[in-house]
Design a protein around this motif. Structure first.
Motif, PDB file in Angstrom:
ATOM      1  N   CYS A 290      -4.800   5.097   4.769  1.00  0.00           N
ATOM      2  CA  CYS A 290      -5.822   4.865   3.741  1.00  0.00           C
ATOM      3  C   CYS A 290      -6.627   6.131   3.463  1.00  0.00           C
ATOM      4  CB  CYS A 290      -6.762   3.740   4.166  1.00  0.00           C
ATOM      5  SG  CYS A 290      -5.983   2.122   4.051  1.00  0.00           S
TER       6      CYS A 290
ATOM      7  N   ASP B  35      -7.097  -3.046   1.063  1.00  0.00           N
ATOM      8  CA  ASP B  35      -5.959  -3.070   1.992  1.00  0.00           C
ATOM      9  C   ASP B  35      -6.259  -4.087   3.085  1.00  0.00           C
ATOM     10  OD1 ASP B  35      -3.673  -2.527   3.497  1.00  0.00           O
ATOM     11  OD2 ASP B  35      -4.654  -0.899   4.590  1.00  0.00           O
TER      12      ASP B  35
ATOM     13  N   ILE C  10     -10.926   2.886  -1.215  1.00  0.00           N
ATOM     14  CA  ILE C  10     -10.151   1.883  -0.495  1.00  0.00           C
ATOM     15  C   ILE C  10     -11.079   1.025   0.356  1.00  0.00           C
ATOM     16  CG2 ILE C  10      -8.350   1.505   1.232  1.00  0.00           C
ATOM     17  CD1 ILE C  10      -7.075   4.113  -0.025  1.00  0.00           C
TER      18      ILE C  10
ATOM     19  N   ILE D 150     -13.425   5.562   2.009  1.00  0.00           N
ATOM     20  CA  ILE D 150     -13.036   4.307   2.662  1.00  0.00           C
ATOM     21  C   ILE D 150     -14.254   3.514   3.115  1.00  0.00           C
ATOM     22  CG2 ILE D 150     -11.946   3.293   4.711  1.00  0.00           C
ATOM     23  CD1 ILE D 150      -9.988   5.549   4.670  1.00  0.00           C
TER      24      ILE D 150
ATOM     25  N   PRO E 210     -10.514   6.794  -6.841  1.00  0.00           N
ATOM     26  CA  PRO E 210     -10.085   5.626  -6.073  1.00  0.00           C
ATOM     27  C   PRO E 210     -10.920   5.433  -4.805  1.00  0.00           C
ATOM     28  CG  PRO E 210      -8.585   7.460  -5.703  1.00  0.00           C
ATOM     29  CD  PRO E 210      -9.582   7.922  -6.738  1.00  0.00           C
TER      30      PRO E 210
ATOM     31  N   ILE F 279      -2.112   6.366  -6.199  1.00  0.00           N
ATOM     32  CA  ILE F 279      -3.452   6.688  -5.692  1.00  0.00           C
ATOM     33  C   ILE F 279      -3.717   8.180  -5.888  1.00  0.00           C
ATOM     34  CG2 ILE F 279      -4.947   6.728  -3.657  1.00  0.00           C
ATOM     35  CD1 ILE F 279      -3.329   4.265  -2.632  1.00  0.00           C
TER      36      ILE F 279
ATOM     37  N   PRO G 196      -3.688   8.845   1.697  1.00  0.00           N
ATOM     38  CA  PRO G 196      -2.620   7.981   1.189  1.00  0.00           C
ATOM     39  C   PRO G 196      -1.564   8.698   0.357  1.00  0.00           C
ATOM     40  CG  PRO G 196      -4.579   7.745  -0.146  1.00  0.00           C
ATOM     41  CD  PRO G 196      -4.935   8.699   0.952  1.00  0.00           C
TER      42      PRO G 196
ATOM     43  N   PHE H 168       0.837  -1.200   0.000  1.00  0.00           N
ATOM     44  CA  PHE H 168       0.000   0.000   0.000  1.00  0.00           C
ATOM     45  C   PHE H 168       0.873   1.252   0.000  1.00  0.00           C
ATOM     46  CE2 PHE H 168      -2.732   3.288   1.685  1.00  0.00           C
ATOM     47  CZ  PHE H 168      -3.875   3.099   0.925  1.00  0.00           C
TER      48      PHE H 168
ATOM     49  N   VAL I 158     -10.466   0.367  -7.307  1.00  0.00           N
ATOM     50  CA  VAL I 158     -10.597  -0.053  -5.905  1.00  0.00           C
ATOM     51  C   VAL I 158      -9.298  -0.705  -5.441  1.00  0.00           C
ATOM     52  CG1 VAL I 158     -11.776  -1.622  -4.304  1.00  0.00           C
ATOM     53  CG2 VAL I 158     -13.095  -0.349  -6.015  1.00  0.00           C
ATOM     54  N   ILE I 159      -8.841  -0.299  -4.257  1.00  0.00           N
ATOM     55  CA  ILE I 159      -7.681  -0.938  -3.643  1.00  0.00           C
ATOM     56  C   ILE I 159      -8.152  -1.598  -2.355  1.00  0.00           C
ATOM     57  CG2 ILE I 159      -5.408  -0.569  -2.617  1.00  0.00           C
ATOM     58  CD1 ILE I 159      -5.946   2.272  -4.383  1.00  0.00           C
TER      59      ILE I 159
ATOM     60  N   MET J 134     -11.036  -1.471   3.250  1.00  0.00           N
ATOM     61  CA  MET J 134     -10.143  -1.930   4.319  1.00  0.00           C
ATOM     62  C   MET J 134     -10.674  -3.211   4.954  1.00  0.00           C
ATOM     63  SD  MET J 134      -9.145   1.602   6.280  1.00  0.00           S
ATOM     64  CE  MET J 134      -7.725   0.864   7.101  1.00  0.00           C
TER      65      MET J 134
ATOM     66  N   SER K  91       1.244   4.775  -3.008  1.00  0.00           N
ATOM     67  CA  SER K  91       0.871   6.133  -2.610  1.00  0.00           C
ATOM     68  C   SER K  91       0.765   7.106  -3.798  1.00  0.00           C
ATOM     69  CB  SER K  91       1.905   6.637  -1.598  1.00  0.00           C
ATOM     70  OG  SER K  91       1.668   7.965  -1.297  1.00  0.00           O
TER      71      SER K  91
END
Lengths: 288, 367
Positions: free
Chosen positions: B121, B99, B161, B133, B159, B85, B124, B78, B96-97, B163, B82
């Motif tokens: 997150c 983590d 995230i 998020i 983007p 993102i 980032p 992650f 979509v990431i 989690m 940086s």
């Protein structure tokens, strides 16, 4: 879009080699429009950061799609675009610092995959936009703003690097010969696989080697550029290594192997080995 | 019986995921392996790339070219993402990431659990960035959270995230079979006009052109004007900064759980601490303690109604698995009187520990 856009405030210095590269890419795109049934929006130019990357904003004529990303990552961005839609013609434009230094780690993997794109690298042997620091292709001993006592690390040999990594098309061009360069870029775009077009593109402000390349008969300076002779065997890696290792800068196609399947072809081939599943099929593999 | 990472994978596929690239890293690897086996077919792409830098920048290429794109990683990967993102935020590319949190900075505790990536997150990248998020807290939420993450990315074009954490990733649990007929799947609004489009015009989300179709523009990581050309004009930087933050408004939803909302003290866990916190809440309630409970997986933007409620509380107690009390710090910045119960052992909370710590905080407040 520079001519029409007063907000865009970037300029290349007068005489910059990148003008010639831009013209060559425009001509190659025009030829592609004429010879394929695909419209301009079928083309994507992925740019690195630096003087060279600004080419994506300076293209004149019909506008292709573009990505002006972050420093060094033009190749993996192009990988994403191409694999999302293999029908697109994807062209990378980057400089020697962007492509060979910060982005150097990406050349090997894309060559190994035989990603079907064409990368045009403008090599001016210096970091121009940040005002004249040493780059991988600066000569040993070069006095630059970041090597005030001379560059102490070896000079990279990009053509040998591409060949060793397994690029399936390698051409070498010169920004002072845009017509010939356009033909090399066209061949690179048409090549089925990872095509590298490496261009000597002098920086008139920080590293002007235009005369060195072109030669100056009046003052007894022999040109460094040498057209590749017609009997060079472009299908032989050994011939390619021999050519690159001779003194001077060969101009033309150095190596070409169209027999390797491209990454997008290989991805299609895998489908026959797998059972294709949707979300409902996948849920059915678990007990609830 | 399904584990968290598999539930995320199927959820993403149910939401229309058709582009996945990733790099092996514990405890996120099993999502890559699931995709390598299953995300195959026409117009789908899965690949193990050479690094997390390749993953995030390749994802940007895929999202730009019209795909629903996702990757999964853990802390070290992650961190490498940086800059990318920031590029996705700046150039407005949906992706979509995931983590999958593990413990500690650097290589840390690769096989232990922690909730210490929240600040990373949410913020980032360098510059003015605050990324949406969704943080899942149960195996079922892994499935539905993945769908929402893809929907959000498509809806606001940027983007998102998702989690999760080690303790959920490999936990195998019996859940109710998800009903695919009841999920809603969103796709980005695409541009359908001619060439000459101003992709970045206006103060909020605008239809996105897809390469191959008319509407060519330059997706630019430098500050740009409405066609995507680089500019340094103050007026443009103001407009574009506000545009990027305005789009977050599209994601405000009042989806949260709450119990005993009249109490002036409440427990507000996030992520995988939901389970032990809910159990602690039930035990305290049974023993006669007057306490409330709030939970959401939507951490940014927070559900407006829930935030409004929390602001009116005397004390908000946040059990979380990190040293700094990251979520309570975010809540305090929103005007909530929040304190954390922290733990940084690499293990999940024990209910008995939470019960006694919450009891102590309640007693202090009563005195």
């Amino acid at each position: 879009m520079s001519k029409k856009n007063p907000e865009y405030d970037f300029k290349w210095c007068p005489g910059c080699g990148d003008f010639g590269v831009r013209r060559a890419i425009e001509w190659a795109l025009i030829e592609r429009l004429e010879n394929s049934a695909k419209p301009i929006e079928n083309n994507v130019v992925v740019a690195g950061i630096g003087c060279s990357g600004n080419l994506v904003h300076l293209l004149e004529g019909q506008q292709p799609y573009g990505i002006h990303g972050v420093h060094g990552r033009s190749l993996p961005i192009a990988f994403g675009v191409k694999m999302a839609n293999p029908d697109l013609n994807v062209v990378v434009v980057a400089g020697d610092g962007d492509f060979l230094s910060i982005g150097g780690e990406h050349i090997g993997p894309q060559a190994a995959r035989n990603l079907n794109i064409c990368a045009v690298v403008m090599d001016n042997g210096v970091y121009g936009l940040t005002k004249g620091q040493s780059s991988p292709t600066s000569k040993v001993g070069a006095i630059t703003s970041s090597t005030p006592f001379g560059k102490i690390e070896a000079q990279a040999d990009p053509l040998e690097l591409y060949l060793t990594h397994g690029a399936t098309f390698i051409a070498s061009g010169f920004s002072g010969q845009p017509r010939e360069l356009a033909q090399l870029i066209t061949r690179g775009m048409n090549h089925p696989g990872f095509a590298m077009v490496h261009v000597q593109s002098p920086c008139t402000t920080y590293n002007d080697f235009f005369t060195e390349m072109k030669g100056d008969a009046k003052n007894g300076i022999a040109p460094l550029i040498k057209p590749i002779s017609e009997d060079h065997d472009t299908t032989s890696k050994e011939s390619a290594y021999n050519l690159i290792r001779q003194p001077g800068v060969p101009i033309g196609v150095i190596y070409e192997d169209s027999s390797v399947a491209t990454l997008d072809q290989k991805v299609v081939d895998i489908r026959s080995k797998a059972r294709l599943k949707g979300a409902e099929d996948l849920l059915a593999e678990f007990s609830f | 019986m399904i584990k968290g990472n598999d539930a995320i994978s199927i959820g993403a596929i149910a939401a229309g995921l058709n582009f996945y690239i990733g790099y092996p890293i514990s405890p996120a690897t099993t999502i890559l392996l699931f995709m390598e086996r299953n995300l195959i077919g026409e117009n789908k792409f899965v690949y193990q790339v050479a690094s997390e830098i390749e993953a995030i920048t390749g994802l940007i290429g895929g999202g730009f070219a019209g795909k629903k794109a996702m990757t999964a990683t853990a802390g070290p990967g992650f961190s490498l993402m940086s800059e990318g993102i920031g590029l996705a935020w700046m150039s407005e590319v949906p992706l979509v990431i995931v983590d999958v949190q593990r413990g500690g900075p650097a290589t840390g505790l690769p096989t232990k659990t922690e909730q210490s990536d929240l600040m990373s997150c949410m913020f980032p990248a360098h510059g003015d960035v605050k990324v949406p998020i969704i943080a899942v807290g149960t195996i079922e939420e892994c499935f539905y959270g993945a769908i929402k993450a893809l929907n959000w990315a498509e809806r606001y074009q940027g983007p998102v995230i998702l989690m999760t954490e080690m303790s959920l990733a490999e936990r195998v649990q019996n859940i109710k079979k998800p009903d695919l007929s009841k999920i809603s799947v969103e796709s980005r609004e695409t541009y359908a006009g001619n060439n000459g489009y101003k992709r970045y015009a206006g103060d909020g989300m605008s239809p996105m052109p897809i390469p191959g179709q008319p509407g060519a523009y330059i997706a630019n990581g430098s500050e740009h004007d409405d066609v995507g050309d680089t500019t340094h004009l103050a007026s443009r930087h103001i407009q574009m900064t506000e545009r990027r933050f305005n789009k977050i408004e599209l994601l405000k939803e009042n989806e949260f759980e709450s119990q005993n909302t009249n109490s002036s003290i409440c427990i507000v866990p996030w992520g995988g601490s939901k389970g032990p916190a809910l159990e602690a809440f039930n035990q305290l309630k049974e023993s006669g303690v007057d306490i409330g409970f709030y939970y959401t997986m939507l951490l940014n933007p927070l559900p407006p109604k829930m935030l409004e409620d929390l602001k009116s509380k005397e004390l908000v107690i946040v059990p979380e698995l990190n040293f700094q009390g990251q979520f309570s710090s975010i809540l305090r910045s929103e005007g909530v009187n929040a304190v954390s119960i922290t733990q940084y052992t690499g293990l999940p909370f024990k209910v008995s520990y939470l019960v006694s710590e919450i009891q102590k905080l309640c007693n202090t407040k009563v005195k």
